[in-house]
Design a protein around this motif. Structure first.
Motif, short mmCIF file in Angstrom:
data_model
loop_
_atom_site.label_atom_id
_atom_site.label_comp_id
_atom_site.label_asym_id
_atom_site.label_seq_id
_atom_site.Cartn_x
_atom_site.Cartn_y
_atom_site.Cartn_z
N HIS A 1 -0.68 13.74 33.58
CA HIS A 1 -1.50 13.58 34.92
C HIS A 1 -1.06 11.29 34.77
N LEU A 2 -0.62 11.00 34.03
CA LEU A 2 -0.75 9.97 33.74
C LEU A 2 -0.38 9.14 35.64
N VAL A 3 0.81 9.93 36.43
CA VAL A 3 1.31 9.64 37.59
C VAL A 3 1.13 10.79 38.43
N ASP A 4 0.55 11.07 39.36
CA ASP A 4 0.72 11.57 40.84
C ASP A 4 1.83 12.37 41.39
N ALA A 5 2.92 12.94 40.45
CA ALA A 5 3.85 12.98 40.86
C ALA A 5 4.06 13.58 42.57
N ASP A 6 3.04 14.50 42.95
CA ASP A 6 3.57 14.48 44.62
C ASP A 6 3.45 13.28 45.08
N LYS A 7 2.18 12.54 45.02
CA LYS A 7 1.69 11.41 46.04
C LYS A 7 3.56 10.40 45.55
N HIS A 8 3.42 10.30 44.43
CA HIS A 8 4.55 9.20 43.48
C HIS A 8 6.03 9.88 42.89
N PRO A 9 6.31 10.76 43.78
CA PRO A 9 7.52 11.23 42.68
C PRO A 9 8.54 10.18 41.46
N ASP A 10 9.39 10.41 41.18
CA ASP A 10 10.46 9.41 40.42
C ASP A 10 9.45 7.53 40.35
N ALA A 11 8.16 7.82 40.41
CA ALA A 11 7.38 6.69 40.11
C ALA A 11 7.39 6.00 38.01
N LEU A 12 7.10 7.46 37.05
CA LEU A 12 7.30 7.33 35.82
C LEU A 12 8.44 7.38 35.08
N ASP A 13 8.27 6.73 34.57
CA ASP A 13 9.65 6.07 33.93
C ASP A 13 10.00 6.70 33.45
N ARG A 14 11.01 8.43 32.38
CA ARG A 14 11.03 9.29 31.58
C ARG A 14 10.94 8.80 30.34
N GLU A 15 11.82 6.87 30.70
CA GLU A 15 11.93 7.54 29.07
C GLU A 15 11.23 6.48 28.60
N ALA A 16 9.98 5.46 29.02
CA ALA A 16 9.31 4.38 27.74
C ALA A 16 8.21 5.80 27.87
N ALA A 17 8.50 7.02 28.96
CA ALA A 17 7.08 8.04 28.44
C ALA A 17 7.84 8.94 27.22
N GLU A 18 9.05 9.14 26.93
CA GLU A 18 9.64 9.40 25.82
C GLU A 18 9.26 8.48 24.03
N GLN A 19 9.42 7.74 24.53
CA GLN A 19 9.22 6.49 23.72
C GLN A 19 7.93 6.54 23.18
N LEU A 20 6.81 6.17 24.39
CA LEU A 20 5.21 6.76 23.71
C LEU A 20 5.34 7.79 22.87
N LEU A 21 5.84 9.29 23.43
CA LEU A 21 5.08 10.08 22.85
C LEU A 21 6.48 10.16 21.70
N GLU A 22 6.81 9.62 21.43
CA GLU A 22 7.81 9.70 19.60
C GLU A 22 6.52 8.45 18.94
N VAL A 23 6.56 7.75 19.16
CA VAL A 23 4.69 7.27 18.57
C VAL A 23 3.78 7.56 18.00
N VAL A 24 3.23 8.89 19.90
CA VAL A 24 1.88 9.52 19.12
C VAL A 24 2.38 10.36 18.38
N ARG A 25 3.43 11.33 18.20
CA ARG A 25 4.04 12.07 17.11
C ARG A 25 4.26 11.95 16.02
N ALA A 26 4.71 10.28 15.65
CA ALA A 26 4.43 10.11 14.32
C ALA A 26 3.43 9.79 13.82
N TYR A 27 2.48 9.18 14.68
CA TYR A 27 0.83 9.22 14.32
C TYR A 27 -0.01 10.36 13.86
N LEU A 28 0.22 11.53 14.75
CA LEU A 28 -0.31 12.60 15.11
C LEU A 28 0.09 13.52 13.56
N LYS A 29 1.31 13.32 12.67
CA LYS A 29 1.85 14.28 12.06
C LYS A 29 0.81 14.18 11.40
#
Lengths: 91, 91, 91, 91
Positions: C63-91
């Protein structure tokens, strides 16, 4: 007032935590990347949680019941169950 | 590598946090009561959570999408919904 | 409005969570011991955190990026770093 | 085994929580938007935390010390300080 036992052990923890916070400060000063800063903060947060858990444990085991006046009044098993919950939430 | 914006603001936060950790250290050295130490740690933990929330916010708003290459690609409303969740969990 | 992908997977999770909450209810109705109830609640809380982490992950990746309109705009590595933090806090 | 006091109050809480989890389930079944689902989960998580806090409070006040055998052994002020920390972390 309840003074704290095991102060030396807690002081080691809090000094290590201070070192970690100083590490975050240095990282921000030297324009370190965001990913490193996130990891440093996560580490410091874990250290802070560990410190809190230890002070709470000390509090439960030594302050909830005055062992001089009421030896054996604290139900050790119930206290241990409580500390399990506390540790799980402070992780 | 993603460098961090608003570094001065984050540095103020981390220096205030360092001051709070030093306050815990002094409290332990001077045999302050357990209740005060618990409050000091709770305060420092809140400051740490606020610092983490701010770094995460910066990360979401500036690193998930390279705004130079993909202007307008980040859905600001979806990002704001995410940050609401992050802030709620980091409180 | 952003609809949710992987709904079947999320539905399995939420149904399992409902079963755990019903287990807490039965335990309270049958006068089960406090220690068991604490464990059941801790388990249900973990399941809830896992559900939240999964919905947040879905939100970040779709949802953060509409992949149809902006393919490749989401930085997958930065997203993965964010999700690591989220998972650590939601444990 | 320690049985739980105030069971009716806890049962009301757990039934309300079950209703909230069922609400998440219905939202997922009917393809409700991600933002609503996130809010529903956050609400259910708060209800779960409140339930946990109440069981822990009951545990601290009634199980750590057997009041029949050791009346007055529990330091009420120290117990209240502990519960403040527990509530702050379970929010």
């Amino acid at each position: 007032m309840h003074t704290i036992r095991h102060r030396e052990k807690l002081l080691s923890r809090v000094r290590r935590l201070r070192g970690q916070v100083e590490g975050i400060e240095r990282a921000l000063e030297s324009d370190t990347g965001c990913e490193t800063v996130l990891h440093l903060i996560a580490g410091a947060r874990g250290a802070m949680a560990g410190l809190m858990a230890e002070v709470v444990e000390d509090h439960v085991l030594t302050h909830l019941v005055d062992a001089d006046k009421h030896p054996d009044a604290l139900d050790r098993e119930a206290a241990e169950q409580l500390l399990e919950v506390v540790r799980a939430y402070l992780k």
